[in-house]
Design an enzyme around this catalytic site. Structure first.
Site, PDB file in Angstrom:
ATOM      1  N   HIS A  34       0.823  -1.211   0.000  1.00 47.33           N
ATOM      2  CA  HIS A  34       0.000   0.000   0.000  1.00 47.33           C
ATOM      3  C   HIS A  34       0.853   1.254   0.000  1.00 47.33           C
ATOM      4  CE1 HIS A  34       1.243  -0.971   4.064  1.00 47.33           C
ATOM      5  NE2 HIS A  34       1.245   0.338   4.289  1.00 47.33           N
ATOM      6  N   HIS A 115       5.261   6.320  -1.082  1.00 47.80           N
ATOM      7  CA  HIS A 115       6.102   5.130  -1.290  1.00 47.80           C
ATOM      8  C   HIS A 115       5.325   3.860  -0.972  1.00 47.80           C
ATOM      9  CE1 HIS A 115       6.312   5.691   3.084  1.00 47.80           C
ATOM     10  NE2 HIS A 115       6.588   4.398   3.144  1.00 47.80           N
TER      11      HIS A 115
END
Lengths: 171, 171
Positions: A34, A115
């Site tokens: 995620h 990220h």
């Protein structure tokens, strides 16, 4: 209860991240790959209706997120987490900022660096070794993410989805 | 892509199930504790918009699910899975039937027995031993579940939430 807000990339990109996470990330089993939009924060169950309404408002303003995972990088020396760097865009910065403003629980711990974590909690020498290898392999994946999720954490550290918000706006 | 439809019980009931799953269920890391409303089925990504619309319709007809996890039971000899038995109710049977009718991918593998799995894939002797112990401990938890989820499966077997459907009806 502890809550968090994330965007899951496509299955393809999640599968790719998991090839690394399986070996290098002890959080592998707690949540699927995620992009964190808001770090874990504490909230009462009574407050969650209000929070959810705010998130619905944010989701209705933004268009699907256009992301580009462009290289493999590390947060060292802040932490030794290695990640797919997602190129910052005004869209990503604005949605993260909107969520943070609307949900004023817990200040952000650090500047927002979009990220997808693929490795963490390694020793310093493991980190250097693995980072060196993965940086050479790299990543170059573009993706469109049309929703984000509010999750809550169980006692064992794993995360269950509470609700999904579809990005239906123009921003 | 492989999809599945589940209802997650309250955090309290998930935490309780995880105290057993951690030790006895090799699927522990793939998904948090849940009641399966429709077993895994294959669908094209192109079909998922339609499927989602059908699920939205179902969700708008049903009220939050009133469940009662009343005892610890086993599917032996069909499989050696041990589970929290969730008392069947007309509401649970109707929502499962409605989902199955609306989403005609994959016939149900077996009669619908609402449950939360807490142990599986054990040897026969482990099963007997653990079932004997847990049956004595038992469970007695009532819960209200106000939503269900459409999930998809990653290559490593783990499940990511695709969408959440809130139960806003009267049935």
């Amino acid at each position: 209860m502890k809550y968090g807000i994330v965007a899951f990339p496509s299955k393809k990109l999640q599968d790719l991240a998991n090839t690394y996470r399986k070996r290098y990330d002890p959080h592998y089993a707690l949540i699927t790959p995620h992009i964190t939009l808001k770090d874990a924060f504490d909230a009462d169950e009574a407050e969650i209706g209000e929070i959810s309404k705010h998130l619905q408002e944010v989701a209705s303003r933004f268009a699907p997120l256009q992301i580009h995972a462009s290289r493999i990088s590390s947060f060292y020396p802040t932490t030794n987490a290695i990640y797919f760097r997602v190129e910052p865009t005004p869209q990503l910065e604005n949605i993260q900022k909107s969520i943070q403003e609307k949900i004023n629980f817990g200040a952000p711990k650090h500047v927002f660096v979009p990220h997808i974590t693929i490795a963490q909690k390694m020793s310093a020498s493991e980190h250097d070794d693995i980072h060196g290898q993965l940086r050479m392999v790299g990543v170059d994946e573009k993706d469109s993410i049309d929703r984000f999720h509010l999750l809550y954490q169980l006692e064992d550290g794993s995360w269950t989805t509470y609700e999904t918000y579809k990005l239906t706006g123009a921003e």
